[in-house]
Structures are given as C-alpha cells and as structure tokens.
Enzyme design. Structure first.
Site, PDB file in Angstrom:
ATOM      1  N   HIS A  56      93.634  50.861  53.958  1.00 15.85           N
ATOM      2  CA  HIS A  56      92.539  50.560  53.029  1.00 15.85           C
ATOM      3  C   HIS A  56      93.033  49.885  51.747  1.00 15.85           C
ATOM      4  O   HIS A  56      92.228  49.391  50.967  1.00 15.85           O
ATOM      5  CB  HIS A  56      91.797  51.843  52.655  1.00 15.85           C
ATOM      6  CG  HIS A  56      91.133  52.508  53.825  1.00 15.85           C
ATOM      7  ND1 HIS A  56      90.183  51.890  54.600  1.00 15.85           N
ATOM      8  CD2 HIS A  56      91.296  53.741  54.372  1.00 15.85           C
ATOM      9  CE1 HIS A  56      89.774  52.710  55.563  1.00 15.85           C
ATOM     10  NE2 HIS A  56      90.437  53.840  55.453  1.00 15.85           N
TER      11      HIS A  56
ATOM     12  N   GLU B 270      91.368  62.955  61.911  1.00 16.89           N
ATOM     13  CA  GLU B 270      90.251  62.687  60.998  1.00 16.89           C
ATOM     14  C   GLU B 270      88.968  62.315  61.729  1.00 16.89           C
ATOM     15  O   GLU B 270      88.069  61.718  61.140  1.00 16.89           O
ATOM     16  CB  GLU B 270      90.641  61.624  59.962  1.00 16.89           C
ATOM     17  CG  GLU B 270      91.222  60.343  60.522  1.00 16.89           C
ATOM     18  CD  GLU B 270      91.627  59.341  59.452  1.00 16.89           C
ATOM     19  OE1 GLU B 270      91.292  59.513  58.265  1.00 16.89           O
ATOM     20  OE2 GLU B 270      92.262  58.333  59.811  1.00 16.89           O
TER      21      GLU B 270
ATOM     22  N   ASP C 178      87.173  61.095  56.089  1.00 15.39           N
ATOM     23  CA  ASP C 178      86.658  60.709  57.409  1.00 15.39           C
ATOM     24  C   ASP C 178      86.203  61.935  58.192  1.00 15.39           C
ATOM     25  O   ASP C 178      85.194  61.864  58.916  1.00 15.39           O
ATOM     26  CB  ASP C 178      87.718  59.924  58.189  1.00 15.39           C
ATOM     27  CG  ASP C 178      87.682  58.445  57.822  1.00 15.39           C
ATOM     28  OD1 ASP C 178      86.583  57.885  57.762  1.00 15.39           O
ATOM     29  OD2 ASP C 178      88.749  57.868  57.574  1.00 15.39           O
TER      30      ASP C 178
HETATM   31  C1  3PY Z   1      90.549  60.296  54.680  1.00 18.66           C
HETATM   32  O1  3PY Z   1      90.317  61.226  53.904  1.00 18.66           O
HETATM   33  O2  3PY Z   1      89.817  59.978  55.620  1.00 18.66           O
HETATM   34  C2  3PY Z   1      91.756  59.502  54.503  1.00 18.66           C
HETATM   35  O3  3PY Z   1      92.044  58.672  55.324  1.00 18.66           O
HETATM   36  C3  3PY Z   1      92.562  59.737  53.278  1.00 18.66           C
HETATM   37  O4  3PY Z   1      93.252  58.610  52.907  1.00 18.66           O
HETATM   38 MG    MG Z   2      90.617  58.221  56.730  1.00 18.68          MG
END
Ligand code: 3PY
Ligand code: MG
Length: 260
Positions: free
Chosen positions: A49, A154, A180
């Site tokens: 990101h 995630e 996420d």
């Molecule tokens: C998230 O919290 O999804 C991340 O990828 C943190 O960078």
């Molecule tokens: Mg993430």
C-alpha cells in the site's frame, strides 16, 4: 567467512526478544532511516500500500541497515517474485499479504527459501555485502534460517486455514492484518481493527502460531496497542506508520499554533 552480525532480526526473535517494527509507506529512504535512528530495531518498507518502488526499496534497505536496524519488506499482493528480489537486496524478512491457503503459503516459501525448503534463485549480490559475507557459500548455508517469512492472516479464508498455513515448512511467522480482518469478518460493513471479532481472531492466530512452533506478529495502530499485543503471544509488533507519525506530529504543532 561468515559474519552473522549482518543479520539481526532472526537472531533476536529466536532469542525471544520482543521487537517493535517501524512501518514506512512514504517511499522515502531518508524517512525510513530516521525511523530506524529514532530507535526501532527493525523497519518495514511497504510495497503493498506504500509508495515504494524497487529503486527506493533497495535504497531504503541500505539506509535502514546503515542506521543499525533490520529492514523488512511487505511485497505487493501475490507478487512473490518481489520476495526473492528484496532478499537479494538485503531485506532480513518479508511480509506477504493475504496468504489464504496452504497453496499460497507454498508459493510464498518457494520464492523466499533456497532448496530443499523452497526454490529461491541464487543472486544475493547486495545482501552478501550488507551481511558481511566474503564467502557466498556461507550465505547459502545461513540464509534460510536468517531471513524471516511472515504470512499475513487477514481474511476469513485464511482464518479457516490458519493451522494448516502455520504448519507449512518455511513459514516462520503468522502476521495479523487487523484492518482487513475487520472488513472480511463484518462482510464489508465495518473498518475497526479493534472489533470484538478481530480480538477473537487475534487470539486464535496467536494460538495457531504457538501450536505450530512459529512466531506471531501483528500490525498495531499505535504504541499502546503494540505493548498490549506483546502480552498476548505476539513477539513482533508493527507500530503505526511514518505517515501517521508525521501527520500526528504536524497536528500537535498546529493545535498549539491555533491556541487549542
Ligand atoms: C491490515 O490491517 O489489514 C494490514 O494489512 C496492516 O498493514
Ligand atoms: Mg491488510
């Protein structure tokens, strides 16, 4: 000759140290160096990101090392070729987003580890220099143990598969992405890295890592959260971001200027 002081992250983690990880997305090697010089023992360069490209990534790896810290790189989604490249540039660990299945984990390990664990291709030109190896054979012998593969858990699918992902040889750490997770667990309704569902997932992921004899890491929104997670089975805590710290610092000064 091998001089193991070149690598520090794996050694410190395996010695049981708690590590706080600076997090950089601004695309600036100088900012990444500043984060290291202020005391973070490891600093992550975010290519998923953040605004780093390969040129600024390889420069930042050098400047983080020059400040005495360990560089890690989060690679773009599914881009495992970048894993091998940044290890060649001297990253001490990689973070791969959205490792949802055992197949994803194998593909990641394949790029990150030399045979017999994976299929990483030979060519650590800059890493040999940064890690102080005059004998390339010594680097080959050490690299699989001295570089850390962090698999991000995630998504709901990753959570369902978390034990199997943790068991994949060559995955060294499960790394929680709480934002996420909050989106996936609420079916897109909520962005809340501290939601009750995420809290339960955080404990589940720590337990899976422990059961598999692997490390656990997590992204934290601030230092207080990072310290709290260090008491919940987590050993590597990413703390906020360079952008967050810069904007927070500016906001504090603006408040004074405005008499607030
Ligand atoms: C998230 O919290 O999804 C991340 O990828 C943190 O960078
Ligand atoms: Mg993430």
């Amino acid at each position: 000759m091998s001089a193991t002081f070149g690598f520090s992250l794996a050694r410190r983690l395996r010695a049981g140290e708690t590590i706080y990880l600076g997090w950089c997305g601004l695309g600036s090697p100088v900012v990444a160096e500043a984060v290291a010089r202020e005391g973070f023992p490891a600093v992550n360069i975010d290519q998923q990101h953040g605004m780093f490209d390969m040129t600024t990534t390889q420069q930042a790896i050098g400047s983080i090392r020059a400040a005495g810290a360990a560089p890690t790189v989060r690679v773009p989604l599914g881009d495992f070729a970048v894993v091998s490249r940044v290890l060649d540039f001297g990253a001490e660990g990689t973070i791969a987003p959205m490792i949802n299945t055992v197949e994803d984990a194998h593909a990641y390990v394949s790029a990150a580890k030399f045979p017999p664990v994976g299929e990483r291709s030979w060519g650590p030109l800059r890493a040999l220099m940064l890690d102080n190896y005059s004998d390339p054979k010594a680097y080959l012998k050490d690299a699989n143990n001295q570089t850390i593969t962090m698999a991000m858990i995630e998504t709901r699918k990753a959570l369902d598969n978390v034990d199997a992902i943790a068991a994949v040889p060559g995955i060294d750490m499960l790394f929680v992405g709480p934002s996420d997770l909050s989106i996936t667990l609420s079916k897109g309704a909520v962005l809340d890295p501290h939601s009750a569902d995420v809290e339960a997932a955080i404990d589940k992921i720590a337990a899976a890592a422990k059961k598999a004899g692997k490390l656990a890491g997590i992204f934290c929104m601030d230092a207080a959260r990072a310290v709290a997670c260090s008491k919940r089975g987590y050993q590597l805590m990413a703390v906020m971001s360079d952008m967050g710290m810069l904007r927070g610092g500016i906001a504090a000064q603006m408040k004074i200027i405005k008499g607030g």
